[in-house]
Design an enzyme around this catalytic site. Structure first.
Site, PDB file in Angstrom:
ATOM      1  N   LYS A 226       3.052   5.008 -10.615  1.00  0.00           N
ATOM      2  CA  LYS A 226       2.408   5.849 -11.621  1.00  0.00           C
ATOM      3  C   LYS A 226       3.220   7.123 -11.823  1.00  0.00           C
ATOM      4  O   LYS A 226       3.820   7.614 -10.867  1.00  0.00           O
ATOM      5  CB  LYS A 226       0.978   6.200 -11.181  1.00  0.00           C
ATOM      6  CG  LYS A 226       0.093   5.008 -10.855  1.00  0.00           C
ATOM      7  CD  LYS A 226      -0.249   4.194 -12.072  1.00  0.00           C
ATOM      8  CE  LYS A 226      -1.174   3.038 -11.699  1.00  0.00           C
ATOM      9  NZ  LYS A 226      -1.524   2.202 -12.861  1.00  0.00           N
TER      10      LYS A 226
ATOM     11  N   HIS B  23       0.714 -11.023 -12.820  1.00  0.00           N
ATOM     12  CA  HIS B  23      -0.326 -10.140 -13.344  1.00  0.00           C
ATOM     13  C   HIS B  23      -1.102 -10.870 -14.432  1.00  0.00           C
ATOM     14  O   HIS B  23      -0.554 -11.730 -15.115  1.00  0.00           O
ATOM     15  CB  HIS B  23       0.280  -8.847 -13.894  1.00  0.00           C
ATOM     16  CG  HIS B  23      -0.739  -7.767 -14.071  1.00  0.00           C
ATOM     17  ND1 HIS B  23      -1.563  -7.699 -15.171  1.00  0.00           N
ATOM     18  CD2 HIS B  23      -1.097  -6.727 -13.272  1.00  0.00           C
ATOM     19  CE1 HIS B  23      -2.371  -6.658 -15.046  1.00  0.00           C
ATOM     20  NE2 HIS B  23      -2.114  -6.057 -13.897  1.00  0.00           N
TER      21      HIS B  23
END
Length: 470
Positions: free
Chosen positions: A167, A286
């Site tokens: 992040k 994912h």
């Protein structure tokens, strides 16, 4: 021909509603939740689904005489009420295996969830579950490596893998991205991850990211003496570009790559899984876009189906939600599709949403990945729910630590090892979660700060898609 062929339109149930049929071991079985238009009988709705997802069309056609329709047609063999829902029902349909190309999840889904979902006689339609026969499973490659091989490659045993997503997920330069990877890995994480939507954007081209990440991984390995890794997202505009990225990751001696299997598509995913199997590469998967397909309780495809399809298409890790974090998913439902990722045989169990027995034979298992809004306070519950054969990924729960990403990683590692130790000692880690974590925090200032930082953070919302059980 005119004596044998009756042109015109006839009701679907005359051909495709067969309650006397006993499914064969080689049949592919599907359970649909159907909501028909007002006034249309259940049997007609269910038969229409069977017809339109197999051999049927809206009119009788002369070319039916050129094949054996009785052999190839889908058959609705059972209808059940949906508990607590008077307008919907379950339709169980058996499909002969010869309707599908060997090893092709793409072909299976094209039939089962194709044009039939736009059928006007239906208000809603949802594919709840599939029983894949062993004869089909044996034609699929499955996970490139599986749980056992992945543990051997990473030299991690006796606990879940620990990771995080980098992040901010978008906007970092390649060099700064690599720095964040290094901080997380040196702090104690096993793995770090590209976010699903970082591919090769103007602020950070893929080759630059791969190079800086590889440098960070190798430096962290040298400093810690542990095997480290980073999921390098190879999802790309074209299959050719996807393979180019995978090859470069291999050149950099990285252990694992990543693919967004729903947005990338099952054809691309199966091809990449086959490449990983041949090249000794682990494959992280994912599920971006899944909630568009699976969240509505009456229309779409349940995630348990998408999870089963992924195990067949190929992947070594798959995101499954967290139960306790920010993403949708109740405990029993999540356990149901985790079972189908990891176990060799999963019995029918409506309390977990499994409508069929599913025999996976010797196909390797897939690590369940818990990621999304989790932090150190969730650690005991995550270990209890997911067990050892999982990967727990703390994004904000790592980078949001007041002392930085390395301290956040250290806090998560201490919390995980404390919970594993307590579980192995026979303690009830969910009931004793506070005591276990506070005891560990006495010897870890990083954990103490993390516990204080996230003590009030909860995601307590009602589940939208609930199990249909009374």
């Amino acid at each position: 021909m005119s004596k044998k062929y009756d042109a015109g339109v006839k009701e679907y149930r005359d051909t495709y509603w067969t309650p006397e049929y006993v499914p064969l071991d080689t049949d592919l079985l599907a359970c649909f939740k159907c909501t028909g238009q007002e006034g249309v009988p259940r049997e007609e709705v269910a038969a229409a689904v069977a017809a339109e997802s197999s051999t049927g069309t809206w009119s009788t056609v002369w070319s039916e005489l050129l094949t054996d329709l009785e052999f190839y047609k889908g058959r609705c063999y059972r209808i059940e009420d949906v508990p607590g829902d008077k307008e919907s029902f379950y339709a169980f349909i058996a499909y002969p295996l010869d309707l599908f190309e060997e090893g092709s999840i793409t072909n299976v889904l094209t039939s089962l969830v194709g044009n039939v979902f736009g059928f006007k006689a239906l208000r809603h339609l949802r594919l709840e579950d599939i029983r894949f026969p062993m004869a089909f499973i044996k034609t699929c490659g499955g996970p490139p490596n599986g749980i056992v091989v992945e543990r051997d490659r990473l030299n991690k045993y006796g606990r879940p893998l620990l990771g995080c997503t980098i992040k901010p997920k978008l906007g970092l330069s390649g060099k700064n991205y690599g720095r964040v990877v290094y901080e997380c890995l040196r702090g104690g994480l096993d793995l770090t991850k590209d976010d699903e939507n970082i591919n090769s954007q103007p602020f950070q081209r893929w080759r630059e990211r791969f190079e800086f990440v590889a440098e960070a991984v190798k430096l962290a390995q040298q400093e810690t003496g542990e095997v480290k890794g980073h999921y390098l997202n190879c999802t790309a505009t074209t299959p050719e570009e996807m393979y180019e990225r995978a090859e470069f990751a291999k050149e950099l001696d990285m252990p694992i790559i990543m693919h967004d299997y729903i947005t990338g598509g099952f054809t691309a995913n199966t091809g990449l899984a086959n490449w990983c199997r041949k090249n000794g590469m682990l494959l992280h998967i994912h599920r971006a876009m899944h909630a568009v397909i699976d969240r509505h309780p009456k229309h779409g495809i349940h995630f348990r189906v998408l999870a089963k399809c992924l195990r067949l298409s190929g992947g070594d890790q798959l995101h499954t939600g967290t139960v306790v974090g920010k993403l949708e998913g109740d405990r029993q439902t999540t356990l149901g599709y985790i079972d189908n990722l990891r176990e060799s045989f999963v019995p029918e169990d409506r309390t977990r949403g499994n409508f069929f027995d599913q025999d996976w034979g010797s196909m390797p298992g897939v690590f369940a990945v818990a990621s999304g809004g989790i932090h150190v306070w969730h650690m005991p519950a995550l270990l209890a729910i997911f067990g050892d054969d999982s990967c727990l990924q703390f994004g904000g729960g790592t980078h949001g630590h007041p002392w930085g990403s390395a301290a956040g990683a250290a806090a998560n590692r201490v919390a995980l090892e404390a919970c594993v130790k307590a579980r192995n000692a026979g303690r009830e880690i969910e009931k004793e979660s506070r005591d276990i974590l506070m005891e560990a925090a006495k010897h870890s200032p990083e954990l103490a700060i993390a516990l204080e930082t996230w003590k009030e953070i909860k995601f307590e919302f009602d589940t939208v898609d609930k199990l249909d059980v009374q």
